[in-house]
Design a protein around this motif. Structure first.
Motif, mmCIF file in Angstrom:
data_model
loop_
_atom_site.group_PDB
_atom_site.id
_atom_site.type_symbol
_atom_site.label_atom_id
_atom_site.label_comp_id
_atom_site.label_asym_id
_atom_site.label_seq_id
_atom_site.Cartn_x
_atom_site.Cartn_y
_atom_site.Cartn_z
ATOM 1 N N LEU A 199 0.841 -1.195 0.000
ATOM 2 C CA LEU A 199 0.000 0.000 0.000
ATOM 3 C C LEU A 199 0.878 1.247 0.000
ATOM 4 N N ASN A 200 0.491 2.232 -0.831
ATOM 5 C CA ASN A 200 1.206 3.504 -0.899
ATOM 6 C C ASN A 200 0.214 4.649 -1.090
ATOM 7 N N PRO A 201 0.578 5.873 -0.679
ATOM 8 C CA PRO A 201 -0.293 7.025 -0.950
ATOM 9 C C PRO A 201 -0.366 7.341 -2.435
ATOM 10 N N ASN A 202 -1.512 7.856 -2.859
ATOM 11 C CA ASN A 202 -1.755 8.133 -4.272
ATOM 12 C C ASN A 202 -1.220 9.520 -4.643
ATOM 13 N N ASP A 203 0.113 9.616 -4.748
ATOM 14 C CA ASP A 203 0.768 10.852 -5.191
ATOM 15 C C ASP A 203 2.156 10.488 -5.717
ATOM 16 N N GLU A 204 2.952 11.504 -6.064
ATOM 17 C CA GLU A 204 4.249 11.251 -6.676
ATOM 18 C C GLU A 204 5.125 10.332 -5.822
ATOM 19 N N THR A 205 5.139 10.571 -4.521
ATOM 20 C CA THR A 205 5.953 9.742 -3.634
ATOM 21 C C THR A 205 5.499 8.295 -3.699
ATOM 22 N N GLY A 206 4.188 8.080 -3.594
ATOM 23 C CA GLY A 206 3.655 6.724 -3.621
ATOM 24 C C GLY A 206 3.829 6.031 -4.958
ATOM 25 N N LYS A 242 -4.914 -13.455 2.500
ATOM 26 C CA LYS A 242 -3.991 -14.192 3.356
ATOM 27 C C LYS A 242 -2.509 -13.842 3.098
ATOM 28 N N PRO A 243 -2.157 -12.569 3.247
ATOM 29 C CA PRO A 243 -0.756 -12.190 3.076
ATOM 30 C C PRO A 243 0.084 -12.555 4.299
ATOM 31 N N ASP A 244 1.352 -12.837 4.073
ATOM 32 C CA ASP A 244 2.298 -13.029 5.166
ATOM 33 C C ASP A 244 2.859 -11.685 5.624
ATOM 34 N N VAL A 245 2.932 -10.746 4.665
ATOM 35 C CA VAL A 245 3.543 -9.438 4.920
ATOM 36 C C VAL A 245 2.679 -8.351 4.286
ATOM 37 N N ILE A 246 2.550 -7.213 4.977
ATOM 38 C CA ILE A 246 1.935 -6.017 4.401
ATOM 39 C C ILE A 246 2.973 -4.909 4.437
ATOM 40 N N ASP A 247 3.323 -4.382 3.262
ATOM 41 C CA ASP A 247 4.268 -3.270 3.174
ATOM 42 C C ASP A 247 3.488 -1.966 3.040
ATOM 43 N N LEU A 248 3.741 -1.024 3.947
ATOM 44 C CA LEU A 248 3.065 0.272 3.919
ATOM 45 C C LEU A 248 3.856 1.318 3.153
ATOM 46 N N GLY A 249 4.933 0.907 2.503
ATOM 47 C CA GLY A 249 5.663 1.751 1.579
ATOM 48 C C GLY A 249 6.043 3.105 2.128
ATOM 49 N N SER A 250 5.621 4.176 1.441
ATOM 50 C CA SER A 250 5.982 5.548 1.815
ATOM 51 C C SER A 250 4.879 6.244 2.619
ATOM 52 N N THR A 251 4.010 5.465 3.238
ATOM 53 C CA THR A 251 2.939 6.015 4.066
ATOM 54 C C THR A 251 3.505 6.889 5.190
ATOM 55 N N PRO A 252 2.937 8.088 5.434
ATOM 56 C CA PRO A 252 3.405 8.910 6.562
ATOM 57 C C PRO A 252 3.272 8.151 7.881
ATOM 58 N N PRO A 253 4.170 8.407 8.837
ATOM 59 C CA PRO A 253 4.209 7.625 10.077
ATOM 60 C C PRO A 253 2.888 7.580 10.846
ATOM 61 N N SER A 254 2.245 8.739 11.043
ATOM 62 C CA SER A 254 1.014 8.747 11.832
ATOM 63 C C SER A 254 -0.091 7.956 11.144
ATOM 64 N N THR A 255 -0.141 8.037 9.810
ATOM 65 C CA THR A 255 -1.127 7.267 9.053
ATOM 66 C C THR A 255 -0.810 5.777 9.135
ATOM 67 N N ALA A 256 0.471 5.431 9.076
ATOM 68 C CA ALA A 256 0.874 4.031 9.186
ATOM 69 C C ALA A 256 0.430 3.444 10.520
ATOM 70 N N GLY A 257 0.546 4.222 11.595
ATOM 71 C CA GLY A 257 0.095 3.739 12.898
ATOM 72 C C GLY A 257 -1.395 3.456 12.913
ATOM 73 N N LEU A 258 -2.154 4.360 12.308
ATOM 74 C CA LEU A 258 -3.605 4.173 12.208
ATOM 75 C C LEU A 258 -3.933 2.916 11.406
ATOM 76 N N MET A 259 -3.228 2.708 10.297
ATOM 77 C CA MET A 259 -3.471 1.551 9.442
ATOM 78 C C MET A 259 -3.162 0.241 10.171
#
Length: 386
Positions: free
Chosen positions: A173-180, A222-239
């Motif tokens: 998962l990544n944010p929908n912008d240039e960084t993501g 059924k994933p073994d791993v979820i990568d949060l990519g370039s998600t901002p830290p506070s949003t990653a915590g929420l996710m």
């Protein structure tokens, strides 16, 4: 002082500027910053605002920066661009035209892309932590990246994780912008090459707060791993918190934009336990702990770890100004980066100048990337890649 209060005191835009004016008996070097001081990216933006202030205080206490036999007291001005391109442009114009600034910190990919051509046309020397490779091309002369981006470290980070942690089925998962967009493309290639089965590689809007529909779909895969990519830290915590509430028990990975303290604050230490992420710093390093203590004294909170590379980046800039011997000639200062590097980081690692292999031009401070795991609510370094 909390983040919201601090953000209100800073005004609108964010950038790094250097303008000169005569004081009574001394000259002043103004350093401005353009970054998100409020919102999800505020931990990164606050680090960008405070890092040059900490370095400036150290230099000013010794009489100022010596350039060509003259001493300059350093002053820092920071503006909040709220992670918006229009606000970044407004901040840049204010710094350049009203404050006479010729050196800037342009923190994010959004700001760097919005200002890329302005920087070159106006011969403004800009430092950036932008992850996107689109901020640079073979003609870039005045913008320098201060950290190794995903395109450099991710080819070593992902194989390291694959070797040391179980699981081959991954959702990204990544944010929908240039960084993501950049992070999505870069990581997908490396995940596949490293033997991961990519179940999904999705984008979400930065304004999004409810991730339960996304995680309900992902958990069914059924994933073994979820990568949060370039998600901002506070949003990653929420996710992470929402995914755990839905029953996900697998590994969380974050291949970009570190911020473990903010992640733990949002997710809780139990939910965040075991998360693996890239780190810009070793939190136990004495050099980093020194500047982190200065940040906490000023702001009243623990810093985001971007404080380390931002402190280093401004230090490289100031040494390049000294090497050039002329604060007014940004072309000379840009050329002097090659003389200022290599140099040691605040943590003692060796910083070098590079980037040509990935962005087409040597306009990048090449740094060490640490691998961290959250244990008992704290990031613990478990590896190092470069």
């Amino acid at each position: 002082m909390n983040l919201e209060t601090f953000g209100r005191t800073i005004v609108l835009a964010f950038g790094l500027t250097v303008s000169l004016f005569k004081g009574a008996n001394a000259e002043t070097l103004k350093i401005g910053v353009i970054a998100p001081l409020t919102g999800g990216g505020a931990p990164w933006g606050m680090a960008a605002a405070e890092a040059p202030k900490i370095l400036a205080a150290e230099i000013n206490a010794k009489g100022g920066l010596d350039v060509g036999g003259k001493k300059y007291q350093i002053e820092v001005i920071a503006y909040d661009d709220q992670y918006k391109a229009a606000d970044s442009v407004a901040a840049y114009n204010r710094l350049l035209n009203q404050d006479g600034v010729k050196y800037m910190i342009v923190q994010t990919s959004t700001a760097a892309l919005a200002l890329k051509q302005n920087v070159e046309d106006d011969k403004v020397l800009a430092l950036t932590a932008a992850a996107t490779s689109k901020a640079f091309d073979a003609n870039t002369k005045y913008m320098f990246r201060i950290v190794s981006p995903p395109s450099d470290y991710i080819s070593a980070l992902i194989p390291w994780v694959k070797e040391h942690y179980k699981g081959a089925r991954i959702a990204v998962l990544n944010p929908n912008d240039e960084t993501g967009w950049d992070q999505k493309q870069i990581s997908e290639k490396v995940f596949k090459k490293s033997g991961y089965e990519i179940l999904t590689n999705d984008l979400y809007e930065r304004s999004q707060k409810d991730f339960q529909p996304i995680f309900t779909k992902i958990i069914d895969m059924k994933p073994d791993v979820i990568d949060l990519g370039s998600t901002p830290p506070s949003t990653a915590g929420l996710m992470i918190r929402q995914a755990r509430e839905l029953g996900y028990k697998g590994l969380f990975l974050k291949t970009g934009g570190a911020g473990p303290k903010e992640i733990v604050a949002g997710a809780g230490s139990e939910a965040a336990a075991g998360m693996i992420s890239m780190l810009y710093i070793d939190p136990t390093n004495d050099g980093y702990r020194r500047i982190a203590a200065a940040y906490k004294k000023s702001v009243g909170q623990e810093p985001n770890e971007m404080l380390g590379p931002l402190y280093d980046g401004v230090n490289v800039l100031l040494q390049a100004i000294q090497k050039a011997g002329d604060v007014r000639d940004t072309a000379k200062v840009a050329a002097a980066f090659a003389q200022a590097l290599p140099m040691k980081s605040v943590q003692g690692d060796m910083l070098t100048l590079g980037g040509k292999a990935t962005i087409g031009v040597d306009q990048q401070v090449m740094s060490v990337t640490y691998v961290g795991e959250i244990k008992n609510g704290q990031p613990v370094v478990v590896g190092k890649v470069k």
